[in-house]
Design a protein around this motif. Structure first.
Motif, PDB file in Angstrom:
ATOM      1  N   VAL A 163      43.820   7.213  15.569  1.00  0.00           N
ATOM      2  CA  VAL A 163      43.470   8.078  14.441  1.00  0.00           C
ATOM      3  C   VAL A 163      42.986   9.417  14.992  1.00  0.00           C
ATOM      4  N   PRO A 164      43.603  10.549  14.616  1.00  0.00           N
ATOM      5  CA  PRO A 164      43.148  11.857  15.108  1.00  0.00           C
ATOM      6  C   PRO A 164      41.684  12.108  14.738  1.00  0.00           C
ATOM      7  N   SER A 165      40.841  12.221  15.748  1.00  0.00           N
ATOM      8  CA  SER A 165      39.389  12.159  15.565  1.00  0.00           C
ATOM      9  C   SER A 165      38.713  13.436  16.021  1.00  0.00           C
ATOM     10  N   PRO A 166      37.406  13.601  15.709  1.00  0.00           N
ATOM     11  CA  PRO A 166      36.706  14.833  16.108  1.00  0.00           C
ATOM     12  C   PRO A 166      36.549  14.938  17.625  1.00  0.00           C
ATOM     13  N   GLY A 167      36.427  16.168  18.103  1.00  0.00           N
ATOM     14  CA  GLY A 167      36.161  16.421  19.498  1.00  0.00           C
ATOM     15  C   GLY A 167      34.696  16.265  19.830  1.00  0.00           C
ATOM     16  N   ALA A 168      34.297  16.742  20.994  1.00  0.00           N
ATOM     17  CA  ALA A 168      32.925  16.577  21.486  1.00  0.00           C
ATOM     18  C   ALA A 168      31.929  17.197  20.511  1.00  0.00           C
ATOM     19  N   ARG A 169      30.788  16.498  20.358  1.00  0.00           N
ATOM     20  CA  ARG A 169      29.789  16.965  19.405  1.00  0.00           C
ATOM     21  C   ARG A 169      28.441  16.318  19.702  1.00  0.00           C
ATOM     22  N   ARG A 170      27.413  16.887  19.112  1.00  0.00           N
ATOM     23  CA  ARG A 170      26.067  16.305  19.206  1.00  0.00           C
ATOM     24  C   ARG A 170      25.905  15.281  18.098  1.00  0.00           C
ATOM     25  N   GLY A 174      51.813  24.577  33.839  1.00  0.00           N
ATOM     26  CA  GLY A 174      51.621  25.734  32.973  1.00  0.00           C
ATOM     27  C   GLY A 174      52.295  25.611  31.628  1.00  0.00           C
ATOM     28  N   GLY A 175      52.584  24.386  31.197  1.00  0.00           N
ATOM     29  CA  GLY A 175      53.386  24.190  29.998  1.00  0.00           C
ATOM     30  C   GLY A 175      52.600  23.875  28.746  1.00  0.00           C
ATOM     31  N   PHE A 176      53.254  23.166  27.827  1.00  0.00           N
ATOM     32  CA  PHE A 176      52.718  22.887  26.504  1.00  0.00           C
ATOM     33  C   PHE A 176      52.382  21.408  26.358  1.00  0.00           C
ATOM     34  N   VAL A 177      51.309  21.137  25.610  1.00  0.00           N
ATOM     35  CA  VAL A 177      50.892  19.763  25.355  1.00  0.00           C
ATOM     36  C   VAL A 177      50.462  19.629  23.900  1.00  0.00           C
ATOM     37  N   LEU A 178      50.464  18.394  23.406  1.00  0.00           N
ATOM     38  CA  LEU A 178      50.082  18.138  22.020  1.00  0.00           C
ATOM     39  C   LEU A 178      49.287  16.825  21.930  1.00  0.00           C
ATOM     40  N   PRO A 179      48.070  16.801  22.482  1.00  0.00           N
ATOM     41  CA  PRO A 179      47.239  15.599  22.392  1.00  0.00           C
ATOM     42  C   PRO A 179      46.389  15.586  21.131  1.00  0.00           C
ATOM     43  N   PHE A 180      45.717  14.485  20.896  1.00  0.00           N
ATOM     44  CA  PHE A 180      44.639  14.470  19.912  1.00  0.00           C
ATOM     45  C   PHE A 180      43.566  13.478  20.361  1.00  0.00           C
ATOM     46  N   ALA A 181      42.345  13.695  19.873  1.00  0.00           N
ATOM     47  CA  ALA A 181      41.226  12.836  20.234  1.00  0.00           C
ATOM     48  C   ALA A 181      41.343  11.497  19.527  1.00  0.00           C
ATOM     49  N   VAL A 182      40.879  10.444  20.184  1.00  0.00           N
ATOM     50  CA  VAL A 182      40.887   9.094  19.616  1.00  0.00           C
ATOM     51  C   VAL A 182      39.467   8.727  19.176  1.00  0.00           C
ATOM     52  N   PRO A 183      39.296   7.640  18.422  1.00  0.00           N
ATOM     53  CA  PRO A 183      37.963   7.312  17.900  1.00  0.00           C
ATOM     54  C   PRO A 183      36.967   6.850  18.965  1.00  0.00           C
TER      55      PRO A 183
END
Length: 374
Positions: free
Chosen positions: A365-372, A36-45
């Protein structure tokens, strides 16, 4: 687009679209999500692309371009599945169990997430398929709903008791940002992470190893945390406000797990504060502290990760830590760009001195999330 071409070749018709979901790396906040805590991820390329089209029956036909067999797998919606197809079948199952009318589909999967690096290729696969089905069948689901359904597929259908972080990072991330998330309330916000502007790079050090005890040990640590929370009379370890008092009550593994989770949540909040203050370079000490806690209190590191972290810091990284579930996979290092060669050399030299296979280095590299895509 390769995945669309392979769809045409496999099924003799056009896909109705192509969707992509990325893998993720976690800057900090490890083993806190299921507490139930805190996280700080980012998407990769790197991620998973899914070319898809609806069917007018209850059949799902699947082809993975990474399978190696060129075999089209055929399953019925809600049927059992084997191997990698479980992650796809689980998404159909989770959607149906939640009352969403997703029928059959033809799917071709193409992924480029580096294998074995702990960058959540399974979450990328689940989220790409969930997003495709959401749009194909007009389900109107929000991104967090998609993440939760993908998590349910992995938890209840595949049988891996992961938290929500991986799927949420894949579904919700924004380019140039990390994703700060409260895993209890599911509230999240994008946190600017312009590494290049600050003269830094987050370097992924892929150890290339995966120790077989990982999955069982992951579940065991989750049980340790749940047992500790019960003993302390709280819903989850994120609710512990008096750490010294809690540690006085607990002992053994439960004591160590609690110390890690509580202090790791504080480290996430501290990193957020430093990023807001424009003090990116100062987060290195918190990355180092996170690794030591994961090594000594949570006991999910291994020799290859420890050597990578120590050598990276010795080579000039501001800080480094293992990332992901542990027992292998990858470490990350926060490196000034003018020290990248030095860090890579120092880590490679440390591995060579021990007779280990050379690690792989990947820029995160911090990248975009899911997309079409199409």
């Amino acid at each position: 687009m390769r995945v669309a071409e392979e769809f045409r070749a496999a099924f003799g018709r056009e896909p109705e679209g192509v969707w992509h979901a990325p893998g993720r790396v976690n800057l900090i906040g490890e083993h806190t999500d299921y507490n139930g805590g805190f996280v700080l991820p980012f998407a990769v390329p790197w991620g998973v692309a899914c070319a898809a089209a609806r069917r007018d029956d209850e059949v799902v036909r699947l082809l993975s371009l990474q399978d190696g067999s060129a075999r089209v797998h055929e399953i019925a919606v809600l049927d059992e599945a084997e191997g990698w197809t479980r992650y796809v079948a689980g998404v159909f199952w989770a959607l149906r169990r939640a009352g969403h009318a997703a029928g059959g589909a033809d799917l071709v999967i193409d992924g480029d997430v580096p294998r074995g690096a702990g960058l959540s290729s399974s979450a990328a696969l689940e989220v790409s398929v969930a997003l495709a089905l959401d749009e194909l069948y007009g389900l109107g689901l929000g991104r967090m709903e998609l993440a939760l359904l993908a998590q349910r597929a992995e938890n209840d259908f595949v049988g891996m008791p992961c938290g929500i972080m991986d799927q949420a990072a894949s579904a919700l991330s924004r380019e140039g940002h990390a994703l700060f998330m409260d895993c209890r309330s599911l509230a999240s916000r994008a946190v600017p992470l312009d590494l290049a502007a600050e003269g830094f790079q987050v370097l992924i050090i892929d150890t290339g190893v995966h120790h077989e005890l990982a999955d069982g040990q992951y579940a065991r640590r989750r049980r340790d945390c749940e047992n500790a929370a019960k003993r302390l009379g709280v819903e989850a370890l994120r609710d512990v406000t008096d750490l010294a008092g809690a540690l006085a009550v607990l002992e053994g593994d439960e004591r160590r797990r609690t110390q890690h989770v509580v202090t790791e949540n504080h480290r996430v909040e501290a990193v957020i504060g430093l990023l807001r203050a424009g003090a990116l370079r100062e987060i290195g000490a918190l990355l180092n502290a996170s690794h030591l806690s994961l090594r000594d209190q949570y006991e999910v590191s291994c020799a290859e990760l420890d050597v990578a972290v120590e050598a990276a810091v010795r080579g000039g990284a501001r800080g480094a830590r293992m990332t992901g579930g542990g027992f292998g996979g990858s470490a990350i290092a926060l490196v000034p760009v003018d020290r990248l060669d030095s860090v890579r050399h120092e880590v490679a030299r440390a591995y060579e001195a021990r007779g280990w296979r050379a690690p792989r280095f990947l820029p995160a590299v911090p990248s975009p999330g899911a997309r079409r895509l199409a």
